[in-house]
Design a protein around this motif. Structure first.
Motif, PDB file in Angstrom:
ATOM      1  N   ILE A 205      -8.570  -2.266  -0.022  1.00 13.26           N
ATOM      2  CA  ILE A 205      -8.998  -2.932   0.898  1.00 13.26           C
ATOM      3  C   ILE A 205      -8.240  -4.049   1.503  1.00 13.26           C
ATOM      4  O   ILE A 205      -7.804  -4.854   0.628  1.00 13.26           O
ATOM      5  N   ALA A 206      -8.018  -3.945   2.731  1.00 23.02           N
ATOM      6  CA  ALA A 206      -7.215  -5.058   3.614  1.00 23.02           C
ATOM      7  C   ALA A 206      -8.115  -5.986   3.912  1.00 23.02           C
ATOM      8  O   ALA A 206      -9.167  -6.044   4.136  1.00 23.02           O
TER       9      ALA A 206
ATOM     10  N   LEU B 157       1.023  -1.212  -0.092  1.00 24.39           N
ATOM     11  CA  LEU B 157      -0.105  -0.064   0.161  1.00 24.39           C
ATOM     12  C   LEU B 157       1.138   1.152  -0.138  1.00 24.39           C
ATOM     13  O   LEU B 157       0.547   2.400  -0.758  1.00 24.39           O
ATOM     14  N   HIS B 158       1.970   1.207   0.766  1.00 29.91           N
ATOM     15  CA  HIS B 158       2.898   2.259   0.927  1.00 29.91           C
ATOM     16  C   HIS B 158       3.447   2.715  -0.405  1.00 29.91           C
ATOM     17  O   HIS B 158       3.629   3.887  -1.008  1.00 29.91           O
TER      18      HIS B 158
ATOM     19  N   LYS C 214      -8.984  -3.886  12.457  1.00 30.32           N
ATOM     20  CA  LYS C 214      -9.629  -2.835  11.486  1.00 30.32           C
ATOM     21  C   LYS C 214      -9.282  -1.652  11.910  1.00 30.32           C
ATOM     22  O   LYS C 214      -8.847  -0.825  10.860  1.00 30.32           O
ATOM     23  N   GLY C 215      -9.132  -1.313  12.963  1.00 30.45           N
ATOM     24  CA  GLY C 215      -8.502   0.130  13.203  1.00 30.45           C
ATOM     25  C   GLY C 215      -7.132   0.461  12.681  1.00 30.45           C
ATOM     26  O   GLY C 215      -6.859   1.541  12.297  1.00 30.45           O
TER      27      GLY C 215
ATOM     28  N   ARG D  63      -3.628   3.037   8.894  1.00 28.92           N
ATOM     29  CA  ARG D  63      -2.396   2.945   8.055  1.00 28.92           C
ATOM     30  C   ARG D  63      -2.680   3.260   6.462  1.00 28.92           C
ATOM     31  O   ARG D  63      -1.853   2.952   5.769  1.00 28.92           O
ATOM     32  N   GLY D  64      -4.107   3.572   6.378  1.00 29.93           N
ATOM     33  CA  GLY D  64      -4.244   3.959   5.008  1.00 29.93           C
ATOM     34  C   GLY D  64      -5.050   3.044   3.929  1.00 29.93           C
ATOM     35  O   GLY D  64      -5.516   3.357   3.007  1.00 29.93           O
TER      36      GLY D  64
END
Length: 128
Positions: A83-84, A68-69, A94-95, A100-101
């Motif tokens: 979506i993770a 993602l980064h 989830k939080g 983390r984006g």
């Protein structure tokens, strides 16, 4: 409300997840590309822009957070929601992924009866 057609890139090394996504996306006539690792996903995104990416957090090689980064750093899919997903989670997962984006979170095992509706909700969500 399922009706918006969209394209999905699934980044996951689990064959059961591949099969579930293929079945559900085919049923709703959504376009699906599947890759097994983050390195392949990053290469794919240099030439393709899906509407949404669903990415496992724990991948071989580069993990989902690192991927993602890289996606954001190199603007590989600038307007694409990511979506993770993971089978290994706690009450804080989830939080953590949202902080983390990631644009959303899907715990495994995935629920085929709500998968497309959730993805459509993310894809059609107004940008902030």
């Amino acid at each position: 409300m399922i009706g918006t057609r969209f394209s999905v890139l699934l980044v996951d090394d689990d064959l059961d997840t591949h099969n579930l996504f293929q079945m559900v996306m085919d049923h709703y006539n959504h376009q699906l590309a599947i890759v097994r690792d983050a390195e392949t996903a990053l290469s794919y995104l240099q030439a393709n822009t899906p509407d949404i990416i669903v990415m496992d957090i724990f991948l071989p090689g580069i993990d989902g957070f690192q991927a993602l980064h890289q996606i954001r750093k190199h603007a590989l899919a600038p307007n694409c929601s990511v979506i993770a997903t993971t089978a290994y989670y706690t009450s804080e997962t989830k939080g953590d992924v949202l902080a983390r984006g990631f644009s959303g979170y899907l715990p495994k095992p995935l629920n085929p009866s709500t998968l497309v509706a959730y993805l459509e909700e993310i894809v059609t969500r107004p940008s902030a």
